[in-house]
Design a protein around this motif. Structure first.
Motif, PDB file in Angstrom:
ATOM      1  N   PHE A 145       0.864  -1.177   0.000  1.00  0.00           N
ATOM      2  CA  PHE A 145       0.000   0.000   0.000  1.00  0.00           C
ATOM      3  C   PHE A 145       0.898   1.223   0.000  1.00  0.00           C
ATOM      4  O   PHE A 145       2.074   1.151   0.366  1.00  0.00           O
ATOM      5  N   SER A 146       0.347   2.359  -0.434  1.00  0.00           N
ATOM      6  CA  SER A 146       1.163   3.570  -0.520  1.00  0.00           C
ATOM      7  C   SER A 146       1.116   4.328   0.804  1.00  0.00           C
ATOM      8  O   SER A 146       0.124   4.278   1.526  1.00  0.00           O
ATOM      9  N   GLY A 147       2.196   5.012   1.108  1.00  0.00           N
ATOM     10  CA  GLY A 147       2.274   5.801   2.318  1.00  0.00           C
ATOM     11  C   GLY A 147       2.869   5.026   3.476  1.00  0.00           C
ATOM     12  O   GLY A 147       2.980   3.801   3.438  1.00  0.00           O
ATOM     13  N   GLU A 148       3.253   5.773   4.515  1.00  0.00           N
ATOM     14  CA  GLU A 148       3.800   5.150   5.719  1.00  0.00           C
ATOM     15  C   GLU A 148       2.704   4.454   6.517  1.00  0.00           C
ATOM     16  O   GLU A 148       2.816   3.301   6.863  1.00  0.00           O
ATOM     17  N   THR A 149       1.662   5.221   6.842  1.00  0.00           N
ATOM     18  CA  THR A 149       0.504   4.677   7.547  1.00  0.00           C
ATOM     19  C   THR A 149      -0.746   5.211   6.870  1.00  0.00           C
ATOM     20  O   THR A 149      -0.718   6.249   6.205  1.00  0.00           O
ATOM     21  N   LEU A 150      -1.833   4.513   7.046  1.00  0.00           N
ATOM     22  CA  LEU A 150      -3.106   4.931   6.476  1.00  0.00           C
ATOM     23  C   LEU A 150      -4.037   5.321   7.610  1.00  0.00           C
ATOM     24  O   LEU A 150      -4.022   4.715   8.675  1.00  0.00           O
ATOM     25  N   PHE A 151      -4.854   6.350   7.361  1.00  0.00           N
ATOM     26  CA  PHE A 151      -5.764   6.850   8.381  1.00  0.00           C
ATOM     27  C   PHE A 151      -7.200   6.733   7.906  1.00  0.00           C
ATOM     28  O   PHE A 151      -7.502   7.008   6.734  1.00  0.00           O
ATOM     29  N   GLN A 152      -8.058   6.370   8.838  1.00  0.00           N
ATOM     30  CA  GLN A 152      -9.478   6.278   8.541  1.00  0.00           C
ATOM     31  C   GLN A 152      -9.974   7.677   8.186  1.00  0.00           C
ATOM     32  O   GLN A 152      -9.634   8.658   8.820  1.00  0.00           O
ATOM     33  N   GLY A 153     -10.794   7.768   7.162  1.00  0.00           N
ATOM     34  CA  GLY A 153     -11.318   9.049   6.706  1.00  0.00           C
ATOM     35  C   GLY A 153     -10.459   9.631   5.599  1.00  0.00           C
ATOM     36  O   GLY A 153     -10.941   9.879   4.504  1.00  0.00           O
ATOM     37  N   ARG A 154      -9.183   9.828   5.851  1.00  0.00           N
ATOM     38  CA  ARG A 154      -8.299  10.440   4.861  1.00  0.00           C
ATOM     39  C   ARG A 154      -7.913   9.465   3.751  1.00  0.00           C
ATOM     40  O   ARG A 154      -7.853   9.847   2.581  1.00  0.00           O
ATOM     41  N   ASP A 155      -7.633   8.228   4.104  1.00  0.00           N
ATOM     42  CA  ASP A 155      -7.086   7.256   3.145  1.00  0.00           C
ATOM     43  C   ASP A 155      -8.081   6.145   2.801  1.00  0.00           C
ATOM     44  O   ASP A 155      -7.674   5.012   2.531  1.00  0.00           O
ATOM     45  N   GLU A 156      -9.365   6.463   2.778  1.00  0.00           N
ATOM     46  CA  GLU A 156     -10.404   5.453   2.542  1.00  0.00           C
ATOM     47  C   GLU A 156     -10.236   4.715   1.217  1.00  0.00           C
ATOM     48  O   GLU A 156     -10.530   3.532   1.122  1.00  0.00           O
TER      49      GLU A 156
END
Length: 184
Positions: A133-144
């Protein structure tokens, strides 16, 4: 004459007990040298030297090693479960239709019923080469809508993960509990 023989046996018995006591005392003294709680001042404690392969690992045969093996098995089981959720609920990847992918928002909603440690499991699975997956971490809402994709077909991943779990369980069962209890 019988008295001399008895004294010789007593001497042997006493000397063997003294030897055992001295060995136990030396083992204790060696342990106290490396025990961080046995010194009033940290600067009094001798520096321990570790080889690169030993650094950050629990002592062989210790309860800490046993717990580490159990934790590794648990983490691999969680990664397998994550891959299975992606396989069962995902869609074919446009780049490689043999692989499956699932948007993070959907994955979060599905996996939240299983465990609250989704991001940690995803990071471990990425580190082990199971998902991407892309990015370091994924956040609920922002990275849905960020896709989380399997890097190999699920059956291949399943075989690989189960083999790692089995290897760890073999290591765990090769060392009986008595050896773990003796060293801690």
């Amino acid at each position: 004459m019988a008295g001399n023989q008895l004294t010789g046996q007593e001497d042997t018995s006493v000397s063997s007990r003294i030897t055992l006591f001295n060995q136990a005392a030396e083992q204790h003294q060696n342990w106290m040298m490396i025990n961080p709680f046995a010194h009033y001042n940290v600067s009094d404690m001798p520096k321990r030297c570790f080889g690169q392969d030993e650094y950050g690992k629990p002592p062989a045969g210790s309860l800490s090693e046993q717990r580490a093996l159990q934790a590794n098995v648990w983490a691999l089981e969680q990664m397998l479960q994550l891959c299975e959720v992606i396989e069962n609920n995902g869609e074919p990847d446009p780049v490689d239709p043999r692989l499956r992918r699932l948007e993070f928002g959907q994955l979060f909603n599905l996996y939240n019923d299983i465990s609250d440690k989704l991001m940690g499991t995803m990071l471990a699975a990425r580190k082990n080469g199971f998902v991407e997956f892309s990015g370091e971490t994924l956040f609920q809402g922002r990275d849905e809508v960020v896709p989380v994709r399997l890097l190999r077909p699920f059956q291949q991943l399943k075989i690989e993960i189960l083999a790692k779990i089995e290897d760890l369980r073999c290591i765990f069962t090769e060392k009986p509990l008595e050896t773990f209890l003796r060293h801690d």
